[in-house]
Design a protein around this motif. Sequence first.
Motif, PDB file in Angstrom:
ATOM      1  N   ILE A 135       0.685 -99.760 -33.027  1.00 45.87           N
ATOM      2  CA  ILE A 135       1.401-101.033 -33.150  1.00 45.87           C
ATOM      3  C   ILE A 135       2.087-101.338 -31.832  1.00 45.87           C
ATOM      4  O   ILE A 135       2.839-100.507 -31.315  1.00 45.87           O
ATOM      5  N   PRO A 136       1.847-102.540 -31.286  1.00 42.43           N
ATOM      6  CA  PRO A 136       2.470-102.869 -30.001  1.00 42.43           C
ATOM      7  C   PRO A 136       3.982-102.694 -30.067  1.00 42.43           C
ATOM      8  O   PRO A 136       4.625-103.097 -31.009  1.00 42.43           O
ATOM      9  N   GLY A 137       4.545-102.068 -29.112  1.00 45.22           N
ATOM     10  CA  GLY A 137       5.995-101.900 -29.070  1.00 45.22           C
ATOM     11  C   GLY A 137       6.436-100.587 -29.677  1.00 45.22           C
ATOM     12  O   GLY A 137       7.275 -99.893 -29.111  1.00 45.22           O
ATOM     13  N   LEU A 138       5.877-100.236 -30.813  1.00 43.02           N
ATOM     14  CA  LEU A 138       6.274 -98.987 -31.454  1.00 43.02           C
ATOM     15  C   LEU A 138       5.813 -97.789 -30.629  1.00 43.02           C
ATOM     16  O   LEU A 138       6.507 -96.786 -30.501  1.00 43.02           O
ATOM     17  N   HIS A 139       4.637 -97.926 -30.058  1.00 44.77           N
ATOM     18  CA  HIS A 139       4.109 -96.903 -29.154  1.00 44.77           C
ATOM     19  C   HIS A 139       5.135 -96.612 -28.059  1.00 44.77           C
ATOM     20  O   HIS A 139       5.556 -95.481 -27.858  1.00 44.77           O
ATOM     21  N   ALA A 140       5.545 -97.675 -27.409  1.00 44.02           N
ATOM     22  CA  ALA A 140       6.492 -97.519 -26.303  1.00 44.02           C
ATOM     23  C   ALA A 140       7.842 -97.036 -26.816  1.00 44.02           C
ATOM     24  O   ALA A 140       8.502 -96.210 -26.166  1.00 44.02           O
ATOM     25  N   ALA A 141       8.219 -97.522 -27.999  1.00 38.50           N
ATOM     26  CA  ALA A 141       9.535 -97.158 -28.531  1.00 38.50           C
ATOM     27  C   ALA A 141       9.622 -95.671 -28.831  1.00 38.50           C
ATOM     28  O   ALA A 141      10.596 -95.009 -28.457  1.00 38.50           O
ATOM     29  N   LEU A 142       8.597 -95.127 -29.478  1.00 40.10           N
ATOM     30  CA  LEU A 142       8.660 -93.705 -29.835  1.00 40.10           C
ATOM     31  C   LEU A 142       8.509 -92.842 -28.596  1.00 40.10           C
ATOM     32  O   LEU A 142       9.171 -91.810 -28.452  1.00 40.10           O
ATOM     33  N   ALA A 152      12.768 -84.742 -34.174  1.00 35.62           N
ATOM     34  CA  ALA A 152      13.427 -84.853 -35.478  1.00 35.62           C
ATOM     35  C   ALA A 152      12.752 -85.922 -36.330  1.00 35.62           C
ATOM     36  O   ALA A 152      12.521 -85.731 -37.533  1.00 35.62           O
ATOM     37  N   LEU A 153      12.409 -87.037 -35.683  1.00 41.82           N
ATOM     38  CA  LEU A 153      11.804 -88.136 -36.432  1.00 41.82           C
ATOM     39  C   LEU A 153      10.406 -87.780 -36.928  1.00 41.82           C
ATOM     40  O   LEU A 153      10.040 -88.090 -38.067  1.00 41.82           O
ATOM     41  N   VAL A 154       9.633 -87.140 -36.080  1.00 43.26           N
ATOM     42  CA  VAL A 154       8.279 -86.766 -36.496  1.00 43.26           C
ATOM     43  C   VAL A 154       8.340 -85.691 -37.582  1.00 43.26           C
ATOM     44  O   VAL A 154       7.571 -85.732 -38.549  1.00 43.26           O
ATOM     45  N   LEU A 155       9.271 -84.747 -37.445  1.00 45.99           N
ATOM     46  CA  LEU A 155       9.406 -83.715 -38.483  1.00 45.99           C
ATOM     47  C   LEU A 155       9.782 -84.344 -39.825  1.00 45.99           C
ATOM     48  O   LEU A 155       9.279 -83.936 -40.877  1.00 45.99           O
ATOM     49  N   ALA A 156      10.652 -85.346 -39.795  1.00 48.74           N
ATOM     50  CA  ALA A 156      11.075 -85.992 -41.043  1.00 48.74           C
ATOM     51  C   ALA A 156       9.987 -86.915 -41.580  1.00 48.74           C
ATOM     52  O   ALA A 156       9.639 -86.854 -42.763  1.00 48.74           O
ATOM     53  N   HIS A 157       9.428 -87.746 -40.710  1.00 52.85           N
ATOM     54  CA  HIS A 157       8.462 -88.746 -41.172  1.00 52.85           C
ATOM     55  C   HIS A 157       7.116 -88.122 -41.533  1.00 52.85           C
ATOM     56  O   HIS A 157       6.592 -88.350 -42.624  1.00 52.85           O
ATOM     57  N   ALA A 158       6.555 -87.354 -40.625  1.00 51.73           N
ATOM     58  CA  ALA A 158       5.185 -86.886 -40.822  1.00 51.73           C
ATOM     59  C   ALA A 158       5.113 -85.562 -41.568  1.00 51.73           C
ATOM     60  O   ALA A 158       4.070 -85.227 -42.127  1.00 51.73           O
ATOM     61  N   TYR A 159       6.202 -84.798 -41.559  1.00 53.69           N
ATOM     62  CA  TYR A 159       6.165 -83.499 -42.225  1.00 53.69           C
ATOM     63  C   TYR A 159       7.084 -83.445 -43.435  1.00 53.69           C
ATOM     64  O   TYR A 159       7.070 -82.479 -44.184  1.00 53.69           O
ATOM     65  N   GLU A 165      16.513 -78.750 -43.209  1.00 45.61           N
ATOM     66  CA  GLU A 165      15.358 -77.965 -42.750  1.00 45.61           C
ATOM     67  C   GLU A 165      15.151 -78.138 -41.248  1.00 45.61           C
ATOM     68  O   GLU A 165      14.834 -77.175 -40.532  1.00 45.61           O
ATOM     69  N   ILE A 166      15.326 -79.365 -40.771  1.00 46.03           N
ATOM     70  CA  ILE A 166      15.178 -79.603 -39.329  1.00 46.03           C
ATOM     71  C   ILE A 166      16.247 -78.823 -38.566  1.00 46.03           C
ATOM     72  O   ILE A 166      15.974 -78.239 -37.510  1.00 46.03           O
ATOM     73  N   GLY A 167      17.459 -78.785 -39.137  1.00 42.69           N
ATOM     74  CA  GLY A 167      18.522 -78.005 -38.512  1.00 42.69           C
ATOM     75  C   GLY A 167      18.135 -76.540 -38.365  1.00 42.69           C
ATOM     76  O   GLY A 167      18.374 -75.926 -37.326  1.00 42.69           O
ATOM     77  N   ARG A 168      17.535 -75.989 -39.416  1.00 42.03           N
ATOM     78  CA  ARG A 168      17.122 -74.569 -39.358  1.00 42.03           C
ATOM     79  C   ARG A 168      16.005 -74.379 -38.342  1.00 42.03           C
ATOM     80  O   ARG A 168      16.010 -73.416 -37.568  1.00 42.03           O
ATOM     81  N   ILE A 169      15.018 -75.300 -38.359  1.00 36.71           N
ATOM     82  CA  ILE A 169      13.886 -75.159 -37.426  1.00 36.71           C
ATOM     83  C   ILE A 169      14.373 -75.254 -35.977  1.00 36.71           C
ATOM     84  O   ILE A 169      13.968 -74.466 -35.111  1.00 36.71           O
ATOM     85  N   THR A 176      24.086 -82.421 -36.432  1.00 34.38           N
ATOM     86  CA  THR A 176      23.296 -82.778 -35.247  1.00 34.38           C
ATOM     87  C   THR A 176      21.902 -83.255 -35.650  1.00 34.38           C
ATOM     88  O   THR A 176      21.382 -84.240 -35.100  1.00 34.38           O
ATOM     89  N   ALA A 177      21.320 -82.558 -36.631  1.00 38.13           N
ATOM     90  CA  ALA A 177      19.984 -82.969 -37.096  1.00 38.13           C
ATOM     91  C   ALA A 177      20.043 -84.374 -37.689  1.00 38.13           C
ATOM     92  O   ALA A 177      19.170 -85.222 -37.425  1.00 38.13           O
ATOM     93  N   LYS A 178      21.089 -84.635 -38.495  1.00 38.53           N
ATOM     94  CA  LYS A 178      21.220 -85.964 -39.097  1.00 38.53           C
ATOM     95  C   LYS A 178      21.407 -87.033 -38.016  1.00 38.53           C
ATOM     96  O   LYS A 178      20.850 -88.126 -38.095  1.00 38.53           O
ATOM     97  N   THR A 179      22.201 -86.697 -37.002  1.00 43.28           N
ATOM     98  CA  THR A 179      22.448 -87.657 -35.922  1.00 43.28           C
ATOM     99  C   THR A 179      21.158 -87.965 -35.164  1.00 43.28           C
ATOM    100  O   THR A 179      20.901 -89.115 -34.796  1.00 43.28           O
ATOM    101  N   ARG A 180      20.340 -86.945 -34.943  1.00 44.94           N
ATOM    102  CA  ARG A 180      19.092 -87.187 -34.215  1.00 44.94           C
ATOM    103  C   ARG A 180      18.165 -88.115 -35.008  1.00 44.94           C
ATOM    104  O   ARG A 180      17.537 -89.015 -34.440  1.00 44.94           O
ATOM    105  N   ILE A 181      18.088 -87.897 -36.310  1.00 48.29           N
ATOM    106  CA  ILE A 181      17.241 -88.770 -37.141  1.00 48.29           C
ATOM    107  C   ILE A 181      17.797 -90.198 -37.117  1.00 48.29           C
ATOM    108  O   ILE A 181      17.061 -91.169 -36.913  1.00 48.29           O
ATOM    109  N   ARG A 182      19.098 -90.289 -37.334  1.00 49.27           N
ATOM    110  CA  ARG A 182      19.725 -91.615 -37.409  1.00 49.27           C
ATOM    111  C   ARG A 182      19.594 -92.367 -36.084  1.00 49.27           C
ATOM    112  O   ARG A 182      19.237 -93.545 -36.055  1.00 49.27           O
TER     113      ARG A 182
END
Lengths: 198, 239
Positions: A135-142, A152-159, A165-169, A176-182
């Motif tokens: 998607i135009p723009g999303l590529h550049a954004a991510l 963090a986002l890929v772990l939450a979205h795709a996994y 769990e992200i905090g443990r990984i 901190t994990a929540k802040t990274r996702i947010r």
Amino acid sequence: MRVVGGDHPSRSARRLAAVSDEALVAGMAARDEQSAAVFVRRYERRVFGLALAMLGDAALAQDVAQEALVRAWRHAAVFDPARAPVASWLLTIARNLAIDALRLRRSVPLAGDELARLGGGDRESDRALDVALSIPGLHAALAGLPPEQRRALVLAHAYGYTAAEIGRIEQIPLGTAKTRIRSGMAKLRVSMAGEADR
Amino acid sequence: MTADRTAAGGYGCGDAAADLAELALGVLTGEERARAVAHVEVCEACATALTQLGAVADQLLAVHLEADPPPGFERRVLERIGAAGEGASRRGERRRRLRARPVTVATCAAAVVTAVAGFLVGRVWGAPRGAVASAVAPSRSSGLEVAGLRAAGRAVGEVYAHGGPHPWLLVAVDGLPGDSSVTCEVIDEHGRSVVVGSFWLASGRGSWVVSLPPSAGALRSARIAGARGAILASATFRP
């Protein structure tokens, strides 16, 4: 004006191929198998593609995609067009099923090299991820997110990993994990809004 | 309106702000999710934020590339769909009946009206249902009629109207300007018009299902009007 009902089946099927997603789901809610057949043909590649991307296993992806389409048929009557487009509704069903499958398989934690590629250590894998972001723009954004937010986002979205769990990984505090996702989601939202305004 | 902390058991907007991204991504655990959802239901600001984050999550889902499923995939899905909730013998009987009755989306009425439109009617209809019942004639075709919705000669969506014992109307708009409230009005075969509902367009898009009373007659046209009554688009079923 055109009338859909009362046609020869082949003509009817051709006309159905042109009707909106919402009308097809309404047909499925009324247990119309012809609507279901058109719906499956319209969405099977997207649903299977999503499942394959998340699971990386064609056989498992096939099971998940099949189950997602069957559930769409079973639950068509409760689809609410005011809440989400049909594509989002269906792909969310498929994603949730894929995450369930991943959780069943998750007795083995993510390998270090897989985590490394999510963080940008493997440029070949990063390129594959970028190709998926068509998607135009999303590529550049991510691609523009800081590596820790992208992971963090890929772990939450795709996994389907929770913040805990992200905090443990990642060996970071839960906050901190929540802040990274947010923060990652907030940046994507701004980026997408900017794309839409252009 | 924002919710105070007591509205959702001590969970306020600050707590929600920390959770909404995970809620949109579907990765909150059961208890966290229940608290966040309870708050969003009473807090308009957080509900708006969740809608925006949900759009981001939808976009993330949409970026995955399509892939060809293995041969036989479609047949297997359709076999399971044929079996869903039906016994094998009943399924065979039903398929024979479907072959003899080439109805497609024309059979949408019952489930849509009870499950989707019923909900929407209670929530968004601007006109009393009785007003619709008294304004439409008792004769109506039982097929599904589809008319293109046009604005200044440009296609901006479609209107589906279905008769039979549970008549309904599905309006799908894509291409009108901006975020705004619009009103849908139908005109019956005798030229009588009635407002069937007011709806919200988001970025010029929206779709709604509304039920019509069982006595609903044949429709001549449908119109979408803006907040000040100006006609934005119209669809003609029969001139």
